[in-house]
Write an enzyme that holds these catalytic residues in place. Structure first.
Site, PDB file in Angstrom:
ATOM      1  N   SER A  69       0.839  -1.201   0.000  1.00  0.00           N
ATOM      2  CA  SER A  69       0.000   0.000   0.000  1.00  0.00           C
ATOM      3  C   SER A  69       0.872   1.247   0.000  1.00  0.00           C
ATOM      4  O   SER A  69       2.053   1.202   0.336  1.00  0.00           O
ATOM      5  CB  SER A  69      -0.951  -0.017   1.192  1.00  0.00           C
ATOM      6  OG  SER A  69      -0.230  -0.002   2.395  1.00  0.00           O
ATOM      7  N   CYS A  70       0.272   2.344  -0.385  1.00  0.00           N
ATOM      8  CA  CYS A  70       0.964   3.621  -0.485  1.00  0.00           C
ATOM      9  C   CYS A  70       1.590   3.996   0.844  1.00  0.00           C
ATOM     10  O   CYS A  70       0.985   3.761   1.858  1.00  0.00           O
ATOM     11  CB  CYS A  70      -0.021   4.718  -0.885  1.00  0.00           C
ATOM     12  SG  CYS A  70      -0.093   4.874  -2.628  1.00  0.00           S
ATOM     13  N   PRO A  71       2.741   4.597   0.867  1.00  0.00           N
ATOM     14  CA  PRO A  71       3.570   4.982  -0.278  1.00  0.00           C
ATOM     15  C   PRO A  71       4.728   4.011  -0.496  1.00  0.00           C
ATOM     16  O   PRO A  71       5.738   4.393  -1.064  1.00  0.00           O
ATOM     17  CB  PRO A  71       4.116   6.326   0.175  1.00  0.00           C
ATOM     18  CG  PRO A  71       4.333   6.125   1.655  1.00  0.00           C
ATOM     19  CD  PRO A  71       3.306   5.122   2.116  1.00  0.00           C
ATOM     20  N   VAL A  72       4.582   2.765  -0.017  1.00  0.00           N
ATOM     21  CA  VAL A  72       5.712   1.830  -0.064  1.00  0.00           C
ATOM     22  C   VAL A  72       6.219   1.580  -1.491  1.00  0.00           C
ATOM     23  O   VAL A  72       7.435   1.588  -1.721  1.00  0.00           O
ATOM     24  CB  VAL A  72       5.353   0.513   0.669  1.00  0.00           C
ATOM     25  CG1 VAL A  72       6.505  -0.466   0.612  1.00  0.00           C
ATOM     26  CG2 VAL A  72       4.985   0.797   2.124  1.00  0.00           C
TER      27      VAL A  72
END
Lengths: 356, 69
Positions: free
Chosen positions: B10-13
């Site tokens: 999931s963001c921002p990974v």
């Protein structure tokens, strides 16, 4: 500025303006939209807590989820997915609610409060920035909650929207299951829970904002996070739009009253305003999105985000049953302890979930 | 060409993983991901760092892109 940035600016301006209009039409002060407060009211209307002044089935929340769902379905983005540390996210949702109710608002309401001249919200905003900064520290050190998987069935993604559609039916139908005790829904006779814009308007605004927030990926913790991490200002422009949109209409409607004292549904215990939103900023950054973004994602089929939403509603019930939530008189001892515990637990999770 | 798998993150990974690979000196990278949001964000980052973005697979729940200096 490119087209996308103009669109998110417009989205922000409209959300800010709608928020002021909702207050004009009956919502509590500086609370045209507040994801945390409204989820707390929903916990109350379902009888999950006994705080009689904050019970209402807020149509804005229902509209946001359903609006995001319809938009995601039309754009082909609706996909059930989940399995990324779901229980951890649920617990984090509970703590995010504790932080929000210590401050008295989610990040969205923080902007609206600042746009209403509430200086306490500026203190909270500084805490929010610091909290997001803390989350960025963990992200930079390899924090992540694990991969989510797409599900082979979309049913799981529809569950939360269907539940909220059922709540809308209960609200509109007004059936009483138990004439002696009231319910299924309980409604405040006084206090913030009794203050509400007409259902149709609240629902319509929720649907429209759900559409725009889904398209723009608007996220308030994300705005600050992306600016710190990669100097990207896209989401921050939406943030700014909300502030300006609400500020202009607050001045027009005569709601703008600068100062620390006598602000609607707010307290002036600076350290707890700071730490409350610090906890929200930290938790939201670890979760990948603020309370608003979690609602929108749960409308897109993200079951992990849905777990956060349910965690926030359950967390709100604990907040009132355990005397954790603040009031205009301030934050009690138990709320202060819970907020500190929340920051410790998030720090623990932040360190534990590092991956090289 | 180095591969980077950001599916399901999931963001921002996804953006962070891409940035780390670029900072570590990658000039060519094949990135695989799943969400539309991560596709937008990763291609935005790559473009801002002076990479050419070539999207090879573009489904709603799966994408692959090549980025090159």
């Amino acid at each position: 500025m490119n087209r996308n940035k103009w669109f998110i600016l417009l989205t922000g301006l409209l959300i800010g303006a709608f928020a002021a209009i909702l207050v004009k039409m009956g919502n509590p002060g500086n609370m045209g939209f507040c994801i945390a407060c409204f989820e707390r009211d929903i916990a109350g209307t379902l009888g999950l807590h006994r705080a009689g002044v904050v019970q209402y089935m807020r149509p804005e929340i229902i509209g946001l989820i359903l609006g995001a769902m319809f938009t995601a379905m039309f754009s082909g983005e609706f996909k059930a997915r989940g399995g990324s540390a779901t229980l951890v996210r649920f617990i984090m949702g509970m703590f995010m609610m504790i932080g929000a109710l210590v401050f008295l608002g989610c990040p969205l309401r923080d902007i609206l409060r600042m746009a209403g001249g509430d200086y306490n919200a500026v203190v909270g905003f500084l805490g929010f920035i610091a909290g997001v900064g803390g989350g960025v520290y963990f992200l930079k050190n390899g924090f992540n909650l694990g991969r989510a998987e797409y599900s082979h069935s979309n049913v799981g993604g529809y569950l939360l929207p269907i539940i909220f559609a059922f709540f809308l039916f209960l609200l509109l139908k007004g059936t009483i299951f138990n004439p002696e005790a009231g319910g299924p829904l309980f409604f405040s006779a006084e206090g913030p829970g009794s203050m509400a814009a007409p259902i149709g308007i609240s629902l319509g605004v929720g649907l429209l904002v759900g559409f725009m927030a889904q398209r723009t990926r608007l996220c308030l913790s994300g705005g600050i996070r992306d600016f710190i991490l990669i100097r990207d200002n896209y989401l921050l422009i939406g943030f700014l739009g909300i502030f300006v949109g609400a500020l202009v209409l607050n001045i027009v409607f005569g709601f703008f009253k600068p100062g620390f004292a006598e602000q609607p549904i707010a307290h002036s215990m600076h350290i707890w305003n700071f730490l409350g939103l610090f906890l929200v900023g930290l938790t939201a950054t670890l979760l990948g999105g603020c309370p608003l973004r979690q609602l929108i994602l749960s409308g897109e089929g993200d079951m992990d985000a849905a777990a956060v939403v349910v965690g926030m509603i359950v967390g709100a019930a604990f907040c009132h049953n355990f005397m954790l939530a603040a009031s205009p008189a301030g934050v009690g001892n138990y709320g202060q302890i819970a907020c500190i515990i929340g920051i410790i637990v998030m720090t623990w999770i932040g360190f534990s979930y590092r991956e090289a | 060409m180095n591969k980077l798998d950001v599916r399901g993150l999931s963001c921002p990974v996804p953006v962070l993983r891409t940035k780390k690979a670029i900072d570590d000196g990658a000039t060519e990278l094949l990135i695989m991901g799943s969400s539309q949001v991560s596709k937008e964000n990763v291609s935005k980052l790559a473009a801002s760092q002076g990479f050419k973005v070539n999207i090879k697979v573009d489904h709603k729940d799966l994408w692959e892109m090549e980025i090159k200096k």
